[in-house]
Scaffold this active site. Structure first.
Site, PDB file in Angstrom:
ATOM      1  N   MET A   1       0.854  -1.193   0.000  1.00 20.73           N
ATOM      2  CA  MET A   1       0.000   0.000   0.000  1.00 20.73           C
ATOM      3  C   MET A   1       0.881   1.231   0.000  1.00 20.73           C
ATOM      4  SD  MET A   1      -2.845   1.435  -0.084  1.00 20.73           S
ATOM      5  CE  MET A   1      -3.733  -0.117  -0.056  1.00 20.73           C
ATOM      6  N   CYS A   2       0.446   2.206  -0.735  1.00 21.54           N
ATOM      7  CA  CYS A   2       1.192   3.453  -0.814  1.00 21.54           C
ATOM      8  C   CYS A   2       0.253   4.639  -0.683  1.00 21.54           C
ATOM      9  CB  CYS A   2       1.944   3.551  -2.142  1.00 21.54           C
ATOM     10  SG  CYS A   2       3.114   2.205  -2.426  1.00 21.54           S
ATOM     11  N   GLY A   3       0.838   5.777  -0.315  1.00 25.95           N
ATOM     12  CA  GLY A   3       0.131   7.034  -0.389  1.00 25.95           C
ATOM     13  C   GLY A   3       0.702   7.808  -1.552  1.00 25.95           C
TER      14      GLY A   3
END
Length: 565
Positions: A1-3
């Site tokens: 998961m990334c922002g």
């Protein structure tokens, strides 16, 4: 998961606009999603000042791959997703790098049409001087935007503190911004299964619909089997108040048994890839890079049918020496003088835990009792959770958002030891989506009573599936990811959805009152659970998380705006 984050400003400096609109407050929310690495890139793209930022949570590959990615030709990509195609990404390789290579070689539209797995992305094509962006065909990951002719912000999460107005980017297709054009226009390439036009939102920027984009697995949200199976309907009529005998009788029918076997096999593969595709480090050991036996997998666990089946299947693919964490959340009732957390989901959770311990005696199940006081709920909702729920704002978003956030935090008391415990798991399985696929909500039974029409029931199921990215999944993604955990939804695997959409609604559920609640709804999953050995949870009625955890007030209407937000 990334922002992931991109700010574009026409003929100006992004820093001035960031300060003016308090965009900098978004960075803290993004860092929660991607605690392992951060990188940024500032440059001019035609007449636009561009600021790319990537916060990374490593979920694939042997080493952390910083973002944004950039190649020698000036192409740039921010990728927040997981690729679950067989053989698409080599073992131990980073999927972001592989997707980037394929987009540069084959183009955005061809590449995304061949992907299986959740994602949200931003891509700059340096040759065409355009920005591509979008979410996957189901809308499992969050991506928001705020657009004017002079300024564009695209981000995984926004928060209520910015003065900009954000909307969730529709998962109905892929979008393109031509930076060469003197007047900004958004081109929209709809998925072929999208049945309605892209909403305009009041974006202040016009949208032009372009050619249709076909996904390699999901080319329609319309059920493809036009006729119910008369033998199935005859078998369903044989119910005589003994669930065990009824399920056993159905599983003796070869067509039903084969269908259940196929469903269970595809679901098992979905759980397998979502369980195994991750680094061998938990949150505690990622910095030292030393393999450990700590829990690397958590499950949002109400003890109901959906989550218990996921837990049982996950046991097959997690090494036997590694524990699995079960997150069970309960909320204090402020009207009572005592702190009573024996809510319905706690009771079913403990009962289903016993079933799991019987069927998987060698597994260590960490049952985490997450008890939330009314004071903490109020504080966290105002100070933090409201930023994650935004831009949604209803009573239902409030109650479900808070419930998922506290559950995914994974902090509580460990059953059996009574000791405080915070899960080190980096991956969390969620049961979302199965109710829309298999007729789990009471409203489907109500509609069946009213119409007795298979076509109308099928239309309701497919319409809800088409809306799930906007109604639920973006919000839930923001809730779980805020804890530096990757949410994964096995029931929303593209292969599983394609199989279920090939079935007539009568082969998924049977909502006549001749089969009571807890039997006919989600019948396909109940039969699979029974065949797997689950006896108690296979017949548990559907109970919404907001009521099972006792966070919701049943007197409030879920679609009203929540004053608490």
């Amino acid at each position: 998961m990334c922002g992931i984050f991109l700010h574009l400003v026409k003929n100006g400096e992004h820093q001035h606009v960031c300060t003016e609109h308090n965009v900098d407050s978004i960075d803290n929310l993004l860092s929660n999603r991607g605690p392992d690495a951060k990188d940024e890139l500032k440059l001019m793209l035609c007449d636009w000042s561009a600021y790319f930022v990537g916060h990374v949570l490593q979920t694939q590959g042997q080493s952390i791959c910083k973002q944004p990615l950039k190649n020698e030709n000036g192409h740039i990509m921010l990728w927040n997703g997981d690729v679950f195609n067989n053989s698409y990404v080599a073992e131990n390789e980073c999927d972001s790098v592989e997707v980037f290579k394929n987009i540069v070689r084959d183009g955005v539209l061809q590449t995304v049409s061949e992907l299986a797995g959740p994602y949200a992305f931003i891509y700059y094509d340096s040759e065409e001087k355009c920005i591509w962006l979008g979410r996957d065909v189901i809308g499992r990951h969050s991506l928001l935007w705020s657009t004017t002719p002079e300024s564009i912000v695209i981000t995984s999460v926004a928060g209520v503190n910015s003065t900009l107005i954000f909307n969730e980017i529709p998962s109905k297709g892929i979008f393109k911004l031509d930076l060469k054009s003197p007047t900004l226009v958004i081109d929209f390439y709809p998925w072929s299964h999208s049945q309605d036009a892209c909403p305009q939102f009041n974006l202040q920027v016009p949208i032009r619909t372009k050619s249709t984009l076909r996904h390699f697995l999901i080319d329609s949200f319309v059920h493809k089997d036009p006729n119910p199976c008369l033998d199935d309907l005859k078998a369903y009529s044989g119910y005589s108040n003994n669930v065990g005998d009824f399920f056993a009788h159905l599983l003796e029918q070869s067509e039903i048994s084969d269908r259940v076997e196929t469903f269970a096999s595809i679901l098992s593969k979905s759980v397998k890839v979502r369980t195994e595709k991750q680094p061998e480090f938990c949150k505690l050991c990622i910095s030292t890079r030393k393999p450990c036996s700590h829990s690397k997998l958590g499950i949002l666990f109400s003890g109901g049918l959906d989550s218990t089946v996921l837990a049982l299947l996950a046991d097959k693919f997690v090494p036997p020496e590694t524990s699995i964490d079960l997150f069970n959340v309960a909320f204090e009732n402020p009207t009572k003088n005592t702190k009573d957390y024996s809510v319905p989901d706690r009771k079913t959770g403990l009962a289903s835990l016993k079933e799991l311990e019987t069927l998987c005696p060698k597994r260590i199940w960490n049952f985490v009792k997450i008890d939330v006081t009314h004071a903490e709920l109020t504080e966290k909702r105002i100070d933090h959770i409201s930023n994650l729920i935004y831009p949604l704002d209803t009573v239902l978003d409030d109650s479900l958002g808070c419930a998922v956030w506290f559950a995914a935090r994974g902090s509580g008391i460990l059953l059996g030891t009574g000791q405080p415990y915070t899960s080190p798991a980096r991956i969390v399985l969620l049961g979302m989506g199965v109710d829309e696929l298999l007729g789990g909500y009471m409203r489907y039974r109500t509609e069946w009573r009213r119409t007795q029409c298979w076509q109308r029931l099928g239309d309701s199921l497919t319409a809800d599936l088409a809306r799930i990215g906007h109604r639920n999944l973006g919000r839930d993604n923001r809730m779980v990811s805020d804890h530096g955990r990757q949410p994964r939804t096995p029931y929303l695997d593209e292969h599983l959805i394609a199989f279920i959409l090939s079935l007539h609604p009568s082969k998924r559920c049977y909502l006549s009152d001749t089969l009571p609640v807890g039997v006919g709804d989600k019948l396909l999953l109940r039969l699979a659970a029974w065949k797997l050995g689950l006896r108690n949870c296979a017949t548990l009625p559907k109970r919404a998380m907001q009521f099972g955890s006792r966070i919701a007030n049943s007197k409030e209407k879920g679609d009203h705006v929540s004053y608490r937000l």
